[in-house]
Design an enzyme around this catalytic site. Structure first.
Site, PDB file in Angstrom:
ATOM      1  N   TRP A  43     -13.803  -3.689  77.509  1.00  0.00           N
ATOM      2  CA  TRP A  43     -14.134  -2.720  78.561  1.00  0.00           C
ATOM      3  C   TRP A  43     -12.942  -2.497  79.494  1.00  0.00           C
ATOM      4  O   TRP A  43     -12.988  -1.627  80.342  1.00  0.00           O
ATOM      5  CB  TRP A  43     -15.284  -3.235  79.420  1.00  0.00           C
ATOM      6  CG  TRP A  43     -16.593  -3.398  78.765  1.00  0.00           C
ATOM      7  CD1 TRP A  43     -16.871  -3.431  77.430  1.00  0.00           C
ATOM      8  CD2 TRP A  43     -17.849  -3.578  79.428  1.00  0.00           C
ATOM      9  NE1 TRP A  43     -18.209  -3.630  77.225  1.00  0.00           N
ATOM     10  CE2 TRP A  43     -18.832  -3.723  78.438  1.00  0.00           C
ATOM     11  CE3 TRP A  43     -18.219  -3.638  80.767  1.00  0.00           C
ATOM     12  CZ2 TRP A  43     -20.168  -3.926  78.743  1.00  0.00           C
ATOM     13  CZ3 TRP A  43     -19.543  -3.845  81.077  1.00  0.00           C
ATOM     14  CH2 TRP A  43     -20.510  -3.977  80.071  1.00  0.00           C
TER      15      TRP A  43
HETATM   16 FE1  SF4 Z   1     -12.106  -7.088  78.086  1.00  0.00          FE
HETATM   17 FE2  SF4 Z   1     -11.708  -9.253  79.610  1.00  0.00          FE
HETATM   18 FE3  SF4 Z   1     -13.408  -7.358  80.449  1.00  0.00          FE
HETATM   19 FE4  SF4 Z   1     -14.015  -8.936  78.368  1.00  0.00          FE
HETATM   20  S1  SF4 Z   1     -13.751  -9.577  80.525  1.00  0.00           S
HETATM   21  S2  SF4 Z   1     -14.302  -6.713  78.480  1.00  0.00           S
HETATM   22  S3  SF4 Z   1     -12.025  -9.206  77.378  1.00  0.00           S
HETATM   23  S4  SF4 Z   1     -11.169  -7.145  80.153  1.00  0.00           S
END
Ligand code: SF4
Ligand code: SF4
Length: 154
Positions: A43
């Site tokens: 995300w």
């Molecule tokens: Fe991507 Fe990190 Fe967000 Fe998970 S927590 S969606 S790995 S940016």
């Protein structure tokens, strides 16, 4: 920009695994270090970057703004309460950004278990959890009433 983990910095604490809303941060069963199992599903919320105590998580820059020879680095600085970004373009230009990690002290947000149990009658309410107080609105949510509609078209 999806994230990746420097496995030599990671200590396998699992904070990124717990916080990732896409459930793509996993601990490798052999090496006991975290890795992003599916960058396409990232995300790009950087919750994992903000949560990692070892600064072990970084991101890959997109080719459209940081092409060949670029670098994009993200770093959590807990003592300053910020996340810093350093973008280096291949012509040598550098841009640095800094943004707050959050607006409340780390660890100060209550967990769901600390709130009162939900009331079944709330299922019939149009308000979401913690509305309206969570929106800092007094006297209920704004709503349209028939006297606010214009009659006659102008
Ligand atoms: Fe991507 Fe990190 Fe967000 Fe998970 S927590 S969606 S790995 S940016
Ligand atoms: Fe490794 Fe950081 Fe994830 Fe902990 S939060 S498992 S140190 S990448």
């Amino acid at each position: 920009m999806p994230t990746f983990v420097y496995m030599t910095s990671c200590d396998g604490c699992g904070h990124c695994v717990d916080i990732c809303p896409s459930d793509i941060m996993h601990i490798d069963p052999t090496y006991r270090r975290a890795y992003n199992i599916e960058p396409n599903m990232c995300w790009e919320c950087y919750s994992c970057v903000k949560a990692c105590p070892q600064n072990a998580i970084d991101c890959r820059g997109y080719a459209d703004f940081a092409p060949l020879g670029h670098s994009v680095r993200v770093r959590r600085e807990e003592e300053k309460g910020t996340v810093s970004w350093k973008v280096k373009f291949r012509d040598g230009r550098e841009k640095n950004f800094e943004s707050p990690i959050r607006t409340t002290p780390w660890g100060s947000i209550k967990s769901p278990q600390e709130y009162e149990a939900p009331n079944m009658a709330d299922l019939k309410s149009e308000e979401l959890a913690h509305e309206p107080e969570g929106l800092n609105i007094e006297g209920g949510l704004p709503a349209l009433s028939p006297d606010k509609f214009k009659v006659g078209g102008v």
